[in-house]
Each structure stands twice: as C-alpha cells, then as structure tokens.
Design a protein around this motif. Sequence first.
Motif, PDB file in Angstrom:
ATOM      1  N   ILE A   1       0.883  -1.121   0.019  1.00 38.62           N
ATOM      2  CA  ILE A   1       0.090  -0.053  -0.035  1.00 38.62           C
ATOM      3  C   ILE A   1       0.777   1.242   0.063  1.00 38.62           C
ATOM      4  CG2 ILE A   1      -1.873   1.376   1.224  1.00 38.62           C
ATOM      5  CD1 ILE A   1      -2.637  -1.477   2.538  1.00 38.62           C
ATOM      6  N   VAL A   2       0.656   2.024  -0.965  1.00 39.92           N
ATOM      7  CA  VAL A   2       1.523   3.353  -1.102  1.00 39.92           C
ATOM      8  C   VAL A   2       0.701   4.593  -0.551  1.00 39.92           C
ATOM      9  CG1 VAL A   2       2.969   4.941  -2.656  1.00 39.92           C
ATOM     10  CG2 VAL A   2       2.503   2.222  -2.956  1.00 39.92           C
ATOM     11  N   ALA A   3       1.305   5.318   0.175  1.00 41.91           N
ATOM     12  CA  ALA A   3       0.675   6.527   0.992  1.00 41.91           C
ATOM     13  C   ALA A   3       1.316   7.634   0.660  1.00 41.91           C
ATOM     14  CB  ALA A   3       0.483   6.522   2.259  1.00 41.91           C
ATOM     15  N   PRO A   4       0.875   8.690  -0.696  1.00 41.57           N
ATOM     16  CA  PRO A   4       1.476   9.686  -0.662  1.00 41.57           C
ATOM     17  C   PRO A   4       1.439  10.907   0.407  1.00 41.57           C
ATOM     18  CG  PRO A   4      -0.111   9.254  -2.436  1.00 41.57           C
ATOM     19  CD  PRO A   4      -0.542   8.519  -1.058  1.00 41.57           C
ATOM     20  N   GLY A   5       2.345  11.894   0.164  1.00 44.65           N
ATOM     21  CA  GLY A   5       2.332  12.866   1.346  1.00 44.65           C
ATOM     22  C   GLY A   5       1.724  14.241   0.744  1.00 44.65           C
ATOM     23  N   GLY A   6       2.022  15.153   1.850  1.00 42.11           N
ATOM     24  CA  GLY A   6       1.471  16.265   1.523  1.00 42.11           C
ATOM     25  C   GLY A   6       1.023  17.045   2.873  1.00 42.11           C
ATOM     26  N   GLY A   7       1.690  16.616   4.069  1.00 42.73           N
ATOM     27  CA  GLY A   7       1.231  17.400   5.221  1.00 42.73           C
ATOM     28  C   GLY A   7      -0.076  17.335   5.686  1.00 42.73           C
ATOM     29  N   PHE A   8      -0.773  16.155   5.101  1.00 39.11           N
ATOM     30  CA  PHE A   8      -2.127  15.988   5.738  1.00 39.11           C
ATOM     31  C   PHE A   8      -3.097  16.978   5.197  1.00 39.11           C
ATOM     32  CE2 PHE A   8       0.424  13.486   8.845  1.00 39.11           C
ATOM     33  CZ  PHE A   8       0.057  12.134   8.502  1.00 39.11           C
ATOM     34  N   PHE A   9      -2.553  17.835   4.405  1.00 38.40           N
ATOM     35  CA  PHE A   9      -3.334  18.709   3.641  1.00 38.40           C
ATOM     36  C   PHE A   9      -3.752  18.931   2.166  1.00 38.40           C
ATOM     37  CE2 PHE A   9      -1.703  21.677   7.165  1.00 38.40           C
ATOM     38  CZ  PHE A   9      -2.798  21.887   7.856  1.00 38.40           C
ATOM     39  N   GLY A  10      -2.817  17.780   1.697  1.00 40.84           N
ATOM     40  CA  GLY A  10      -2.951  17.607   0.402  1.00 40.84           C
ATOM     41  C   GLY A  10      -2.079  15.959  -0.019  1.00 40.84           C
ATOM     42  N   LEU A  11      -2.289  15.747  -1.074  1.00 43.48           N
ATOM     43  CA  LEU A  11      -1.560  14.584  -1.668  1.00 43.48           C
ATOM     44  C   LEU A  11      -0.931  14.437  -2.908  1.00 43.48           C
ATOM     45  CD1 LEU A  11      -4.355  11.825  -0.900  1.00 43.48           C
ATOM     46  CD2 LEU A  11      -2.418  12.422   0.447  1.00 43.48           C
ATOM     47  N   ALA A  12       0.458  14.435  -2.921  1.00 38.04           N
ATOM     48  CA  ALA A  12       1.230  14.479  -3.951  1.00 38.04           C
ATOM     49  C   ALA A  12       0.896  12.946  -5.023  1.00 38.04           C
ATOM     50  CB  ALA A  12       2.598  14.560  -3.936  1.00 38.04           C
ATOM     51  N   ILE A  13      -0.257  12.849  -5.497  1.00 39.04           N
ATOM     52  CA  ILE A  13      -0.832  11.626  -5.747  1.00 39.04           C
ATOM     53  C   ILE A  13      -0.079  10.657  -6.863  1.00 39.04           C
ATOM     54  CG2 ILE A  13      -2.404  12.357  -7.549  1.00 39.04           C
ATOM     55  CD1 ILE A  13      -3.370   9.723  -4.669  1.00 39.04           C
ATOM     56  N   ASP A  14       0.758  11.738  -7.835  1.00 40.09           N
ATOM     57  CA  ASP A  14       1.641  11.059  -8.807  1.00 40.09           C
ATOM     58  C   ASP A  14       3.027  10.948  -8.470  1.00 40.09           C
ATOM     59  OD1 ASP A  14      -0.722  10.906 -10.843  1.00 40.09           O
ATOM     60  OD2 ASP A  14      -0.063  12.965 -11.616  1.00 40.09           O
ATOM     61  N   LYS A  15       3.558  11.898  -7.987  1.00 37.89           N
ATOM     62  CA  LYS A  15       5.033  11.681  -7.792  1.00 37.89           C
ATOM     63  C   LYS A  15       5.274  10.855  -6.483  1.00 37.89           C
ATOM     64  CE  LYS A  15       8.655  14.467  -5.706  1.00 37.89           C
ATOM     65  NZ  LYS A  15       9.012  16.015  -5.344  1.00 37.89           N
ATOM     66  N   GLU A  16       4.346  10.711  -5.520  1.00 42.07           N
ATOM     67  CA  GLU A  16       4.604   9.739  -4.398  1.00 42.07           C
ATOM     68  C   GLU A  16       3.538   8.808  -4.299  1.00 42.07           C
ATOM     69  OE1 GLU A  16       7.137  13.283  -1.627  1.00 42.07           O
ATOM     70  OE2 GLU A  16       4.806  12.533  -1.223  1.00 42.07           O
ATOM     71  N   GLY A  17       2.723   8.449  -5.179  1.00 45.25           N
ATOM     72  CA  GLY A  17       1.665   7.442  -5.225  1.00 45.25           C
ATOM     73  C   GLY A  17       1.670   6.731  -6.524  1.00 45.25           C
ATOM     74  N   CYS A  18       1.041   7.206  -7.566  1.00 42.43           N
ATOM     75  CA  CYS A  18       0.880   6.410  -8.919  1.00 42.43           C
ATOM     76  C   CYS A  18       2.236   6.007  -9.585  1.00 42.43           C
ATOM     77  CB  CYS A  18       0.014   7.131  -9.990  1.00 42.43           C
ATOM     78  SG  CYS A  18      -1.554   7.348  -9.240  1.00 42.43           S
ATOM     79  N   GLU A  19       3.451   6.894  -9.434  1.00 44.40           N
ATOM     80  CA  GLU A  19       4.127   6.749 -10.393  1.00 44.40           C
ATOM     81  C   GLU A  19       4.989   5.425  -9.411  1.00 44.40           C
ATOM     82  OE1 GLU A  19       6.614  10.326 -10.877  1.00 44.40           O
ATOM     83  OE2 GLU A  19       5.088  11.079 -11.720  1.00 44.40           O
ATOM     84  N   VAL A  20       5.132   5.425  -8.030  1.00 41.49           N
ATOM     85  CA  VAL A  20       5.858   4.462  -7.412  1.00 41.49           C
ATOM     86  C   VAL A  20       5.211   3.224  -7.496  1.00 41.49           C
ATOM     87  CG1 VAL A  20       6.505   4.079  -5.164  1.00 41.49           C
ATOM     88  CG2 VAL A  20       6.604   6.379  -5.618  1.00 41.49           C
ATOM     89  N   ALA A  21       3.859   3.224  -7.632  1.00 44.64           N
ATOM     90  CA  ALA A  21       3.025   1.942  -7.733  1.00 44.64           C
ATOM     91  C   ALA A  21       3.342   1.449  -9.132  1.00 44.64           C
ATOM     92  CB  ALA A  21       1.468   2.435  -7.564  1.00 44.64           C
ATOM     93  N   ARG A  22       3.518   2.329 -10.051  1.00 41.23           N
ATOM     94  CA  ARG A  22       3.714   1.504 -11.488  1.00 41.23           C
ATOM     95  C   ARG A  22       5.076   0.698 -11.612  1.00 41.23           C
ATOM     96  NH1 ARG A  22       0.556   2.922 -16.037  1.00 41.23           N
ATOM     97  NH2 ARG A  22       2.627   3.005 -17.151  1.00 41.23           N
ATOM     98  N   TRP A  23       6.019   1.492 -10.711  1.00 35.45           N
ATOM     99  CA  TRP A  23       7.235   0.865 -10.396  1.00 35.45           C
ATOM    100  C   TRP A  23       7.483  -0.356  -9.740  1.00 35.45           C
ATOM    101  CZ3 TRP A  23      10.717  -0.974  -7.168  1.00 35.45           C
ATOM    102  CH2 TRP A  23      12.450  -0.910  -7.719  1.00 35.45           C
ATOM    103  N   LEU A  24       6.570  -0.309  -8.959  1.00 41.02           N
ATOM    104  CA  LEU A  24       6.454  -1.669  -8.071  1.00 41.02           C
ATOM    105  C   LEU A  24       5.663  -2.642  -8.903  1.00 41.02           C
ATOM    106  CD1 LEU A  24       5.287  -0.314  -4.701  1.00 41.02           C
ATOM    107  CD2 LEU A  24       7.433  -1.312  -5.088  1.00 41.02           C
ATOM    108  N   ALA A  25       4.479  -2.384  -9.502  1.00 40.34           N
ATOM    109  CA  ALA A  25       3.913  -3.432 -10.268  1.00 40.34           C
ATOM    110  C   ALA A  25       4.882  -3.834 -11.472  1.00 40.34           C
ATOM    111  CB  ALA A  25       2.767  -2.573 -10.912  1.00 40.34           C
ATOM    112  N   GLY A  26       5.530  -3.341 -12.028  1.00 40.74           N
ATOM    113  CA  GLY A  26       6.556  -3.514 -13.053  1.00 40.74           C
ATOM    114  C   GLY A  26       7.439  -4.434 -12.791  1.00 40.74           C
ATOM    115  N   ARG A  27       7.640  -4.618 -11.337  1.00 38.87           N
ATOM    116  CA  ARG A  27       8.501  -5.740 -10.867  1.00 38.87           C
ATOM    117  C   ARG A  27       7.920  -6.751 -10.022  1.00 38.87           C
ATOM    118  NH1 ARG A  27      10.209  -1.150 -11.925  1.00 38.87           N
ATOM    119  NH2 ARG A  27      12.638  -0.870 -12.580  1.00 38.87           N
ATOM    120  N   GLY A  28       6.646  -6.946 -10.383  1.00 34.41           N
ATOM    121  CA  GLY A  28       5.797  -8.128  -9.901  1.00 34.41           C
ATOM    122  C   GLY A  28       5.090  -7.953  -8.543  1.00 34.41           C
ATOM    123  N   ILE A  29       5.233  -6.606  -8.219  1.00 34.09           N
ATOM    124  CA  ILE A  29       4.578  -6.291  -6.599  1.00 34.09           C
ATOM    125  C   ILE A  29       3.254  -5.289  -6.712  1.00 34.09           C
ATOM    126  CG2 ILE A  29       4.889  -5.119  -4.374  1.00 34.09           C
ATOM    127  CD1 ILE A  29       8.028  -5.587  -4.561  1.00 34.09           C
TER     128      ILE A  29
END
Length: 300
Positions: free
Chosen positions: A80-108
């Motif tokens: 499970i990948v939780a993006p950051g943003g100070g609990f006021f926002g979410l950097a949903i791509d930089k710290e979320g989707c992009e990381v998720a795609r990297w993991l999925a590309g390695r079988g996770i």
Amino acid sequence: MHRRFGFLFLSFLFLAGPADAAGTVVCDLPGIDLSAPAATNGTAETWGYDGDTRFIRNVSRPTLTPVLPAAGTATGAAVIVAPGGGFFGLAIDKEGCEVARWLAGRGIAAFVLKYRLRPTPGPDDQFKAELAGLLRGGKASFALPDDTTPEAAADGLAALRHVRGNAARYRIDPARVGFMGFSAGGFLTRTMAAGGGPDVPAFAAPIYPNMGPLAVPANAPPMFVAIGQKDFLLKGAGFPLVDSYRAAGKPIEFHLFSDDEHGFGMGIKGRTSEGWLDLLYRWIATRGFLVDGTARHVKR
C-alpha cells in the motif's frame, strides 16, 4: 508537526483545475471506496497540478487504487502506497501512482491510498494566503497537525483490511502485504507499524518520515527507512526512530542520502537518492517477501 513541514507543503501548491485539465494519468484514480464518514465541512475535493503531477486537497472519502502486475509476473507480494502532502494534500502522482507503477513492473501489486485530509479552504488563493499567514505565526481556519491524524490512521487500517480481505481477487498472499509512504505518508506508515495491532503490515517503509522515537510493539514489522541528510525533519542529534527499533530488537534498514533534502520522491538524477527504489526492492526480496509462502522463510 514542525512548522517547516508547512513550508514543504507550499512547494506542492498548484493552480486549481479539474482532474482532467492536463497532465498524464498514470493510474486509474479514484479507485475503490473505503468506508469512512462523509465530509462535514462541505468543501469539495480539489484536484490540480504542480507542474506535471496531480495534487489533491480536501479528501473526505478515502479510496484505494490497485496497480497490478502484468499476467505471469506477479510475485504475490503487495504494498500500500501513501503519498505525502502535510495531511493537507496528496502528491498523488509523484509519491503515489508513479511509485505504484514501478512496483507493479517488478511483480509487486501496489495500491495507492487516497486518505482523508485536514479540511482547508476550497479556493486556492484563500488556502495559500491562510497557510502563508499560519507559517508566519498568524491564525488560519485550519491548524498544522503534530502527527498522523486519526482519520488518516483509520484509512490506513481500512486499506490493509481491504487488500488482505480481497487477496484472492488480487492474487496476492495476505501475509505479504506491506505499507510504505512519503513524508506525511511516512508518518502514517510509522503509525501502521506501531499501532496496527492485528492488522500490522508485513513490512513497513516510511520514506522521509518523522524520525522521532517510536513505541515499538512486540509485533512490529521489519522496517526500511530512507531520508536525505539535508531534510528539515532531522532534528537534533541521532536518529531516534532507528534507535527505537534497535532497542526493541526489531530489524531496520536505514539509508541516509547525503545530497538530498525533503521530497526526493523516486530519487533525483545525479544525487545520492537516485535509484533508491532498487535498494528497497532488494531489501523486500532479501527478507523473503517475494517468494511463495510454501517455500519462504520471512525474516522478522
């Protein structure tokens, strides 16, 4: 939370706009609804862009977006990948989707968590002005949280329960579900490791998190920590988070990147954080989380 954490958040501010206004969609948000109370402040969820990356405020309905490995490549592990943003926002791509795609590309199998945030003024200009005033010692309609908010913690637990409860659907091993997060998401990852109770993740990876001491429970999972030496969250002498884990006799891997400040995301080319995700992948593999449950011995 230290006030300088709010200054970090300023670097993520964006020009408000609809979710499909521009940029590249890197995972199919918003995803699966998690159980949570409805919003009480009446402010609609706000999407916008900071450069090419999406940023979200005023999340009141948490969701979980699966990003799954291609057929025939899955290891059975999940994060499970939780993006950051100070609990006021979410950097949903930089710290979320992009990381998720990297993991999925390695079988996770990866799951991007859009957790609930502190409510802030809907108009972007008003929010920026109030935050800037707050950081100068003034008053605002919202306050900087000191640690993981109760709503975010509840959403983290809900995410773990959903992924494990649907393990067959996602073709994963419920005993190999980890949790990682960046900045505020790293705060949340610490909370899952220390306060997850029976739902504690199999492994935890807080990235540039709160480095303060942690009450480490008997069932604390193995932990991987990465942070830049120039990060403002490094306060005082030593590394209390690492010391807490060591004192409890729990395994912890710690990487301190000499060139980097807060918010390096997946790594910055030409700096010491470049390629750090490879270190995480090797650690996950070495601890036994990438092999079938009938043949593995997970090191705890």
